[in-house]
Design an enzyme around this catalytic site. Sequence first.
Site, PDB file in Angstrom:
ATOM      1  N   ASP A 197     -15.238  66.933 -15.107  1.00 26.80           N
ATOM      2  CA  ASP A 197     -16.546  66.401 -15.486  1.00 26.80           C
ATOM      3  C   ASP A 197     -16.431  65.605 -16.791  1.00 26.80           C
ATOM      4  OD1 ASP A 197     -19.469  66.554 -14.902  1.00 26.80           O
ATOM      5  OD2 ASP A 197     -19.537  67.454 -16.895  1.00 26.80           O
ATOM      6  N   GLU A 214     -13.724  62.280 -13.666  1.00 23.26           N
ATOM      7  CA  GLU A 214     -14.963  61.497 -13.598  1.00 23.26           C
ATOM      8  C   GLU A 214     -14.949  60.552 -14.794  1.00 23.26           C
ATOM      9  OE1 GLU A 214     -19.831  61.881 -13.732  1.00 23.26           O
ATOM     10  OE2 GLU A 214     -18.575  63.096 -15.017  1.00 23.26           O
TER      11      GLU A 214
HETATM   12  C1  GLC Z   1     -21.406  64.640 -14.988  1.00 19.03           C
HETATM   13  C2  GLC Z   1     -22.018  65.322 -13.794  1.00 19.03           C
HETATM   14  C3  GLC Z   1     -23.501  65.342 -13.979  1.00 19.03           C
HETATM   15  C4  GLC Z   1     -23.815  66.140 -15.223  1.00 19.03           C
HETATM   16  C5  GLC Z   1     -23.083  65.580 -16.435  1.00 19.03           C
HETATM   17  C6  GLC Z   1     -23.098  66.537 -17.587  1.00 19.03           C
HETATM   18  O1  GLC Z   1     -21.769  63.319 -15.078  1.00 19.03           O
HETATM   19  O2  GLC Z   1     -21.612  64.689 -12.617  1.00 19.03           O
HETATM   20  O3  GLC Z   1     -24.159  65.881 -12.870  1.00 19.03           O
HETATM   21  O4  GLC Z   1     -25.184  66.097 -15.469  1.00 19.03           O
HETATM   22  O5  GLC Z   1     -21.728  65.346 -16.147  1.00 19.03           O
HETATM   23  O6  GLC Z   1     -22.275  67.633 -17.324  1.00 19.03           O
END
Ligand code: GLC
Length: 502
Positions: free
Chosen positions: A190, A244
């Site tokens: 994440d 991500e």
């Molecule tokens: C990432 C996740 C999202 C979350 C954010 C904070 O972007 O995909 O859903 O709100 O991180 O953890």
Amino acid sequence: MDIPWWRDAVVYEIYVRSFADASGDGVGDLAGVREHLPYLAELGVDAIWLTPFYPSPMADGGYDVADYRGVDPLFGTLDDFESLVTDAHRLGLKVLVDVVPNHSSSEHPWFQAALRGEHRDRYIFRAEPNNWQSTFSGPAWTKLPDGQYYLHLFAPGQPDFNWRNPEIHREFLDILRFWLDRGVDGFRIDVAMGLYKAKGLPDIQDQSFKSVSPIWGQPEVHEVYRSWRKLLDGYPGERMAVGEVWTDSSEDLALYVRPDELQQSFNFAWLQAPWSSTAFKKVIDDTLAAVPFATWVLSNHDVVRHRTRYDTADPGTGLMRAKAALLTMLALPGSAYLYQGEELGLPEVKDLPPEARQDPVFIQSKGELVGRDGCRVPLPWSADGASYGFSPDGVAPWLPQPATFAALSAATQAGDPGSTLTFYRRALACRRELVGSLPYTLEWLDSPEGALFFTRGSLICALNCGTEPVRLPSHGGVLLPSGPLDGDLLPPDTAVWLRTSS
Ligand code: GLC
């Protein structure tokens, strides 16, 4: 060279709260996932990615983790998790879990200790805030009764860790080991471009996800992934990690997947591109030139479902385009990430009542930003019942489902040869048959304006983003179209896989 399993894998994202509720509390859970593993095996995906199921006060649907080594009672138990992994492996499905290293929950014992004034150097405390804003809107700093402020780039319930403290490094390596020892095949990281903040926390002009800024993409973060890679490589069975990484540059994306770092990073370029053959061609060229192993994503739990994105641009085209885009992406070299419900052609649910919405984006912006609940509505498994088979009968799901979900349910579509679900199954089966024999490269073919033609070995893929039908490239037979063909013509908003003539 042996091809690692993840290189061409189709990974299915499960937003656990909204997938299937076995316990009957209106919230999806691990037992619900386990029950539906045969559905996923039949769909033809190679792996599942589970969004956070760890103990959490759910300030951000579980992306606020209070205990990185457990299962929230809402989602089940560690035993449920282990049974899920065993069953998934038996069905030939790999399992990825989410790891959330940028921030913890404010309920995490370390933050609770920090509130008491102990070990504040695990988080980011300051006497004066800077001008940073929370990604979810509003200031990124919250003031405590003792006058100090703490940093949270997301919700106030998600304090950012201080990665300049070596203790955080040790802790996360240990967390990864915990799940690797329980058989997971990999991790989705994440906010992977977060973690480090520029020294001195300077004010910024532009808060958006740029490749490098005082908030994102600090060079030190790559050392973290080098150490994680060493750990992964020490385990048998090609364990992997996908980051991500929101960025505006494919060169920046490439930094995360250097040979000694992560195996993959999400490529969100297609998801952000308009419906245009020129835009798609550029995304494909840039991606393949920049990264050794590509990933492709159309939808996830943070964005408007692609069927609705396309439909909003040109009303009435959404489902056709969604299927055509999927078929094109599945023809590209690399791995594809699907989001639960896209195989049913689910639209974004736009008319959720404000009191039902739970996304902190909606709450923090006081309703100014609609937030992400619309893509997180619980899945319809059957055409009838109070929750269309999501929960045991009589139980209301955590977000209301629209009546249009009945006709889109998995049971309704399963036996229908013309359904979106049947199309996804066919496309995934066809891909599975072909993928091993295709080269990891593509060649562009000449194509009429508005269309996109390419070949990979014995496969030709043609996509028509224009408004007029185009003649198919010369071929040796139709493998699979995303919609009806008109003889030798490819209609607008349609893609097709063809066999080469030789
Ligand atoms: C990432 C996740 C999202 C979350 C954010 C904070 O972007 O995909 O859903 O709100 O991180 O953890």
